[in-house]
Write a protein that holds these residues in place. Structure first.
Motif, short mmCIF file in Angstrom:
data_model
loop_
_atom_site.label_atom_id
_atom_site.label_comp_id
_atom_site.label_asym_id
_atom_site.label_seq_id
_atom_site.Cartn_x
_atom_site.Cartn_y
_atom_site.Cartn_z
N THR A 124 -7.80 -1.18 -6.45
CA THR A 124 -7.44 -1.79 -5.16
C THR A 124 -8.53 -1.69 -4.10
OG1 THR A 124 -6.46 0.27 -4.30
CG2 THR A 124 -5.03 -1.22 -5.58
N SER A 130 -7.36 3.68 -6.92
CA SER A 130 -8.45 3.51 -5.94
C SER A 130 -9.49 2.52 -6.43
CB SER A 130 -9.11 4.86 -5.66
OG SER A 130 -8.20 5.78 -5.11
N THR A 131 -9.87 2.63 -7.72
CA THR A 131 -10.92 1.74 -8.22
C THR A 131 -10.43 0.29 -8.32
OG1 THR A 131 -10.32 2.27 -10.51
CG2 THR A 131 -12.08 3.56 -9.51
N SER A 180 -4.66 8.54 -9.34
CA SER A 180 -5.17 8.17 -8.02
C SER A 180 -6.54 7.51 -8.14
CB SER A 180 -5.25 9.41 -7.11
OG SER A 180 -6.14 10.38 -7.63
N ARG A 181 -7.31 7.96 -9.11
CA ARG A 181 -8.62 7.35 -9.37
C ARG A 181 -8.47 5.90 -9.85
NH1 ARG A 181 -12.49 9.77 -14.13
NH2 ARG A 181 -14.19 8.23 -14.07
N GLU A 208 0.83 -1.21 0.00
CA GLU A 208 0.00 0.00 0.00
C GLU A 208 0.86 1.26 0.00
OE1 GLU A 208 -0.12 -2.40 2.29
OE2 GLU A 208 -2.19 -2.99 2.76
N ILE A 216 -8.74 0.75 -2.16
CA ILE A 216 -8.18 1.66 -1.16
C ILE A 216 -8.30 3.08 -1.70
CG2 ILE A 216 -6.11 2.32 0.11
CD1 ILE A 216 -5.14 -0.57 -0.24
N ASP A 217 -8.82 3.98 -0.94
CA ASP A 217 -9.02 5.35 -1.42
C ASP A 217 -7.70 6.12 -1.39
OD1 ASP A 217 -11.76 5.14 -1.99
OD2 ASP A 217 -12.27 5.43 0.13
N TYR A 218 -7.15 6.28 -2.54
CA TYR A 218 -5.91 7.06 -2.70
C TYR A 218 -6.28 8.46 -3.17
CZ TYR A 218 -2.69 3.10 -2.22
OH TYR A 218 -1.96 2.04 -1.73
N SER A 219 -6.12 9.42 -2.29
CA SER A 219 -6.26 10.81 -2.70
C SER A 219 -5.03 11.20 -3.51
CB SER A 219 -6.36 11.72 -1.48
OG SER A 219 -5.15 11.65 -0.72
N LYS A 267 -2.16 11.35 -1.14
CA LYS A 267 -1.64 10.05 -0.71
C LYS A 267 -0.82 9.40 -1.82
CE LYS A 267 -3.09 5.60 1.25
NZ LYS A 267 -4.21 4.81 1.83
#
Length: 631
Positions: free
Chosen positions: A528, A525-526, A521-522, A32, A530-533, A536
């Motif tokens: 994994t 996130s989609t 980042s989008r 991560e 995991i919300d990656y801003s 982040k």
């Protein structure tokens, strides 16, 4: 680590000395935080203690990682190979090379995020991966075969598999040796084919029938379709190198019109940017960019160009290194430095004042190529040790010429048009432009002359055109901001992976709703879950770059004094690169600002505890402090 979305969850560990294969959880290496590719490789190498061994020592690990996007539909079938590189000069350095084709996806479908190879087999072997079944097999019958014949033989025993193989150059430990799959997909720079050869490892074969698990498949596909609908992830002028080879107008046009068979590319990629060409009597294969290296030596013969490409790929020789050799030889015409008897050749046509094989006569072309490339592959000419060590053996005048071509780290110059690129080169440990179009001066691509894009990302690249009347000049003001931005982005895309041609800052630029950071980042996130801003994801890029720097400092005693280019770059303008010599005083001031902005010690260039701990890297800070190398 979250359930099995994006990451497969396993690292395959192959000890060739004991002929033992084991599995280690990917979660041991904090995916991560380090994502994959160059990030995961660097994290694994750190955990191995950053061994201070030579490139051909059995304890030099060969590490290959894909990324969480590998196996998805899109420009994501990339992987990174890392190891201590025999090509690096003057010292062997731990660095990396990229590769594509089907292999990264097949590895993911087999259930693995990475492969780590350690040790040395007592006889030739290959690693065969069939889903979760991985075995070390005898390769005695393959040793000595060229790269194409090796793949064909392996496919007979492993139908539908994908193989990374070495040719004779790798077997004979040439630092020019590549790891190649199919006819053009290669890990080129680094000399990692020779690392495989030093381990008696002829090939890695993988076949997977699993899948990539995507946490939010509808959202992911929506993101992919947006790019295609916008006309950004389709074939276009930015990726035309395979279609119309750029070696010369005549050769590129003729090769395309007379001999192109089809287009190809990495698995699942919409670009398909490699051209497949077939010339009867020479052979069929793919090419892109520097694969047409011989065209820079001889700009007239299509057959000579294609013969050179096919022969070098079969032997497993780095075409980009060969391109540098051609420039080196041409630069020595008229100088009493390079003699055929010194390099193990019966003739060097340009130096001999002959027109053959420079123009026409394919028979003469072929004879020269067989001797030149064959001598590199089997170790009988001076260039078998790579251009850097060949130039060193030829003396100081040859080294002066060499350094105009290879500014640092044993790698040929590649897109050094401004101070930002020069600083990136100086603070890296290989040609960093292999995976970054971010500096590109084209209006639709990078930060170079597009003020709107540069201003949006808070870097100074966009004022270059206005400041210089559109000419490339040495702009020092605030340029470290551009370099750091690009280093973070390069780390991110070499970890996800996403192809450099699909990720320049100008290609997804629709602010404020969309830019390349938001898009990447989008995607992560989609896939994994995991919300990656953006923050982040960017922090991950900074963390990866700091991990790479920590390895340089711990293993290689990297210091700010090492962060530079060859002295000749401060003495004269280099053709095709900087328009004027680097200013030593301004250069050192830029470095001061670079280290300060990075949070490193300005006097040494070493990472500080404060910076590392802010990135969640306390154990790395502890390791550097224990070695007396913490800034």
């Amino acid at each position: 680590m979250t359930a099995s979305y994006g990451w497969a969850g396993k690292v395959l560990w192959a000890d060739l000395t004991d002929r033992k294969v084991t599995v280690v959880p990917t979660s041991d290496f904090e995916p991560e935080k380090y994502i994959g590719g160059v990030g995961l490789n660097s994290r694994i190498f750190w955990e191995l203690g950053c061994p201070k061994v030579a490139a051909f020592h059995p304890d030099n690990p060969l590490i290959l990682s894909n990324g969480p996007l590998a196996g998805a539909s899109g420009p994501f079938s990339r992987a990174t190979i890392s190891s201590i590189a025999p090509q690096a000069y003057p010292d062997e350095l731990f660095t990396y090379s990229g590769c594509g084709s089907r292999f990264p996806a097949e590895l993911k479908y087999s259930g693995y995020d990475a492969i780590v190879v350690v040790g040395k087999a007592d006889s030739p072997v290959y690693l065969a991966i069939d889903n979760e079944d991985a075995t070390i097999k005898d390769a005695s019958a393959l040793w000595g075969l060229d790269a194409f014949a090796t793949q064909q033989a392996l496919l007979n025993d492993h139908p539908q598999a994908c193989a990374h193989v070495i040719g004779p150059a790798g077997e004979n430990l040439s630092p020019t040796a590549i790891i190649i799959t199919e006819t053009s997909g290669a890990a080129g720079n680094g000399g990692y084919g020779a690392v495989m050869g030093s381990k008696n490892l002829k090939a890695i074969v993988t076949r997977g029938t699993g899948r990539l698990n995507v946490a939010r498949p509808d959202a992911f596909m929506e993101a992919i379709q947006e790019r295609k609908a916008a006309g950004e992830w389709v074939a276009g002028p930015n990726i035309a190198w395979g279609r119309t080879p750029n070696c010369s107008p005549y050769l590129g046009k003729t090769l395309k019109e007379r001999h192109m068979v089809k287009l190809t590319g990495c698995y699942g990629c919409p670009y398909q940017c490699h051209g497949v060409f077939d010339i009867p009597g020479i052979g069929k294969g793919a090419q892109m960019c520097a694969d047409c290296w011989y065209g820079y030596y001889n700009p007239e013969s299509v057959e000579g160009l294609w013969d050179a490409n096919i022969m070098s790929q079969k032997l497993g020789i780095n075409n980009f290194e060969l391109l540098g050799m051609m420039g080196f030889i041409r630069s020595l015409v008229g100088k009493d430095v390079l003699k055929k008897e010194d390099v193990g050749l019966s003739s060097i046509p340009m130096l001999d004042g002959r027109s053959e094989p420079e123009y026409g006569n394919q028979e003469a072309h072929h004879a020269f190529l067989e001797e030149f490339l064959g001598g590199i592959a089997d170790g009988t000419n001076i260039f078998s040790k790579g251009l850097a060590r060949a130039a060193e053996a030829l003396g100081p005048e040859a080294m002066d010429v060499y350094y105009t071509i290879n500014p640092a780290w044993g790698n040929m110059k590649h897109h050094i048009k401004g101070i930002g690129e020069a600083l990136h080169w100086a603070t890296d440990n290989r040609d960093p432009m292999n995976s970054c179009q971010d500096y590109n001066r084209g209006p639709a691509m990078g930060l170079g002359n597009n003020k709107e894009i540069a201003d949006w990302f808070g870097v100074p690249g966009g004022y270059l055109a206005a400041a210089t009347g559109g000419k490339d000049q040495n702009i020092y003001e605030d340029i470290e901001k551009e370099t750091i931005w690009v280093q973070h982005h390069q780390s991110v895309k070499n970890a996800l992976h996403i192809c450099e041609l699909a990720s320049p800052p100008g290609q997804h630029f629709h602010p404020p709703e969309m830019d390349i950071r938001i898009y990447e980042s989008r995607l992560l996130s989609t896939v994994t879950g995991i919300d990656y801003s953006v923050e982040k994801l960017w922090e991950a890029g900074e963390r990866i770059y700091n991990m790479r720097r920590a390895i340089m400092v711990l293993r290689e005693d990297r210091h700010r004094d090492d962060d530079t280019l060859a002295p000749i770059w401060f003495e004269e303008a280099i053709p095709g690169s900087l328009s004027e010599p680097l200013d030593k005083k301004k250069w050192e001031v830029v470095k001061d600002r670079f280290y300060a902005l990075r949070g490193w010690d300005v006097g040494t260039g070493q990472p500080t505890r404060a910076k590392l701990e802010s990135l969640g890297m306390k154990s790395v800070a502890d390791g550097l402090e224990g070695a007396g190398k913490l800034g």
